[in-house]
Design a protein around this motif. Structure first.
Motif, mmCIF file in Angstrom:
data_model
loop_
_atom_site.group_PDB
_atom_site.id
_atom_site.type_symbol
_atom_site.label_atom_id
_atom_site.label_comp_id
_atom_site.label_asym_id
_atom_site.label_seq_id
_atom_site.Cartn_x
_atom_site.Cartn_y
_atom_site.Cartn_z
ATOM 1 N N LEU A 102 -2.355 41.796 39.940
ATOM 2 C CA LEU A 102 -1.328 40.827 40.348
ATOM 3 C C LEU A 102 0.042 41.216 39.788
ATOM 4 C CD1 LEU A 102 -3.200 37.446 39.850
ATOM 5 C CD2 LEU A 102 -2.549 38.495 42.004
ATOM 6 N N ARG A 103 0.075 41.579 38.526
ATOM 7 C CA ARG A 103 1.356 41.948 37.894
ATOM 8 C C ARG A 103 1.984 43.162 38.576
ATOM 9 N NH1 ARG A 103 -1.120 40.584 32.670
ATOM 10 N NH2 ARG A 103 -0.034 38.723 31.958
ATOM 11 N N ARG A 104 1.173 44.179 38.849
ATOM 12 C CA ARG A 104 1.702 45.383 39.506
ATOM 13 C C ARG A 104 2.277 45.038 40.881
ATOM 14 N NH1 ARG A 104 -2.625 47.908 37.149
ATOM 15 N NH2 ARG A 104 -3.926 47.657 38.988
ATOM 16 N N ALA A 105 1.536 44.255 41.649
ATOM 17 C CA ALA A 105 2.000 43.875 42.983
ATOM 18 C C ALA A 105 3.307 43.089 42.886
ATOM 19 C CB ALA A 105 0.931 43.057 43.696
ATOM 20 N N ALA A 106 3.361 42.155 41.952
ATOM 21 C CA ALA A 106 4.566 41.336 41.779
ATOM 22 C C ALA A 106 5.750 42.183 41.352
ATOM 23 C CB ALA A 106 4.302 40.234 40.762
ATOM 24 N N THR A 107 5.519 43.122 40.470
ATOM 25 C CA THR A 107 6.590 44.004 39.999
ATOM 26 C C THR A 107 7.130 44.849 41.153
ATOM 27 O OG1 THR A 107 5.629 44.055 37.790
ATOM 28 C CG2 THR A 107 7.159 45.834 38.342
ATOM 29 N N GLN A 108 6.227 45.348 41.991
ATOM 30 C CA GLN A 108 6.655 46.138 43.148
ATOM 31 C C GLN A 108 7.454 45.286 44.129
ATOM 32 O OE1 GLN A 108 2.957 47.791 44.543
ATOM 33 N NE2 GLN A 108 3.035 49.492 43.112
ATOM 34 N N LEU A 109 6.991 44.066 44.359
ATOM 35 C CA LEU A 109 7.721 43.159 45.247
ATOM 36 C C LEU A 109 9.109 42.843 44.678
ATOM 37 C CD1 LEU A 109 4.948 40.606 46.266
ATOM 38 C CD2 LEU A 109 6.075 42.290 47.746
ATOM 39 N N ASP A 110 9.139 42.578 43.406
ATOM 40 C CA ASP A 110 10.405 42.230 42.749
ATOM 41 C C ASP A 110 11.390 43.394 42.848
ATOM 42 O OD1 ASP A 110 12.009 40.371 41.293
ATOM 43 O OD2 ASP A 110 11.656 41.560 39.476
ATOM 44 N N ALA A 111 10.888 44.598 42.660
ATOM 45 C CA ALA A 111 11.759 45.787 42.763
ATOM 46 C C ALA A 111 12.278 45.918 44.188
ATOM 47 C CB ALA A 111 10.987 47.034 42.342
ATOM 48 N N TRP B 74 4.481 34.595 39.755
ATOM 49 C CA TRP B 74 5.852 34.378 40.214
ATOM 50 C C TRP B 74 6.759 33.987 39.055
ATOM 51 C CZ3 TRP B 74 8.144 29.290 41.227
ATOM 52 C CH2 TRP B 74 9.303 29.317 42.001
ATOM 53 N N LEU B 75 6.289 33.117 38.198
ATOM 54 C CA LEU B 75 7.077 32.709 37.034
ATOM 55 C C LEU B 75 7.299 33.886 36.080
ATOM 56 C CD1 LEU B 75 5.449 29.229 36.398
ATOM 57 C CD2 LEU B 75 7.790 29.654 37.211
ATOM 58 N N GLU B 76 6.266 34.716 35.911
ATOM 59 C CA GLU B 76 6.404 35.897 35.050
ATOM 60 C C GLU B 76 7.485 36.829 35.546
ATOM 61 O OE1 GLU B 76 3.038 38.314 33.945
ATOM 62 O OE2 GLU B 76 2.010 36.609 33.027
ATOM 63 N N ILE B 77 7.457 37.177 36.833
ATOM 64 C CA ILE B 77 8.444 38.156 37.313
ATOM 65 C C ILE B 77 9.849 37.581 37.326
ATOM 66 C CG2 ILE B 77 6.809 39.508 38.667
ATOM 67 C CD1 ILE B 77 8.320 38.332 41.173
ATOM 68 N N ARG B 78 9.960 36.275 37.362
ATOM 69 C CA ARG B 78 11.269 35.630 37.320
ATOM 70 C C ARG B 78 11.761 35.464 35.886
ATOM 71 N NH1 ARG B 78 11.333 30.469 39.830
ATOM 72 N NH2 ARG B 78 13.477 30.805 40.459
ATOM 73 N N GLY B 79 10.881 35.759 34.905
ATOM 74 C CA GLY B 79 11.274 35.674 33.506
ATOM 75 C C GLY B 79 11.367 34.255 32.979
ATOM 76 N N VAL B 80 10.623 33.341 33.590
ATOM 77 C CA VAL B 80 10.637 31.948 33.151
ATOM 78 C C VAL B 80 9.766 31.812 31.906
ATOM 79 C CG1 VAL B 80 10.008 29.579 33.777
ATOM 80 C CG2 VAL B 80 11.057 31.092 35.480
ATOM 81 N N ARG B 81 10.309 31.163 30.910
ATOM 82 C CA ARG B 81 9.617 31.007 29.627
ATOM 83 C C ARG B 81 8.351 30.170 29.788
ATOM 84 N NH1 ARG B 81 11.032 27.432 24.852
ATOM 85 N NH2 ARG B 81 9.733 28.287 23.225
#
Length: 159
Positions: free
Chosen positions: A146-155, A41-48
């Motif tokens: 996890l990253r792929r799923a998060a990216t799809q959700l974010d899109a 979640w932090l990754e897809i939100r771009g949190v440092r």
């Protein structure tokens, strides 16, 4: 729905194809699923990401897991075999399972509260790889699920 609520994100992400299996395999490698979801979640939100921030989340998560989630999970798993033939025990096991899920929700709420003031900044947002550095074996493929799923959700949330 937006990606500002960690619990909603966790439910949606976990429901994506392959995520449950990847999370359970990562859990078997010693990683905390709630912490994995939080880092995703932090990754897809771009949190440092920083060592201090990651350590703060690990400690918060470890304390709650050790004190609350793991004892509930252990009890639920210990009753699995006998509950298959004992309806009363099966009912109690389902109650413990609900408590375990409630405890994970509290854990995610606490993790979100700890991160609420963290903003998007320049720097690394590679939370998952930093989280998994202590894991034996190659977890990259599982983390990419996890990253792929998060990216799809974010899109989908951006639409």
């Amino acid at each position: 729905m937006n990606n500002d609520d960690l619990w909603s994100f966790a439910l949606a992400c976990y429901a994506e194809p392959g995520v449950e299996k990847a999370c359970l395999e990562l859990q078997a490698l010693g990683l905390d699923v709630c912490l994995l979801i939080t880092c995703t979640w932090l990754e897809i939100r771009g949190v440092r990401q920083s060592a201090h921030r990651l350590e703060e989340l690990k400690q918060l998560s470890l304390d709650w897991q050790r004190t609350v989630v793991v004892p509930l999970r252990s009890l639920r798993l210990a009753w699995r075999e006998q509950a298959a033939t004992d309806t009363e025990l099966d009912g109690l096991r389902k109650c413990v399972k609900r408590l375990e899920l409630d405890a994970e929700r509290v854990q995610l709420d606490r993790l979100q509260q700890a991160t609420q003031h963290w903003r998007t900044e320049d720097g690394s947002d590679d939370w998952l790889n930093q989280l998994s550095t202590s894991v034996d074996g190659d977890a990259r493929a599982l983390l990419n699920v996890l990253r792929r799923a998060a990216t799809q959700l974010d899109a989908g949330w951006a639409d």
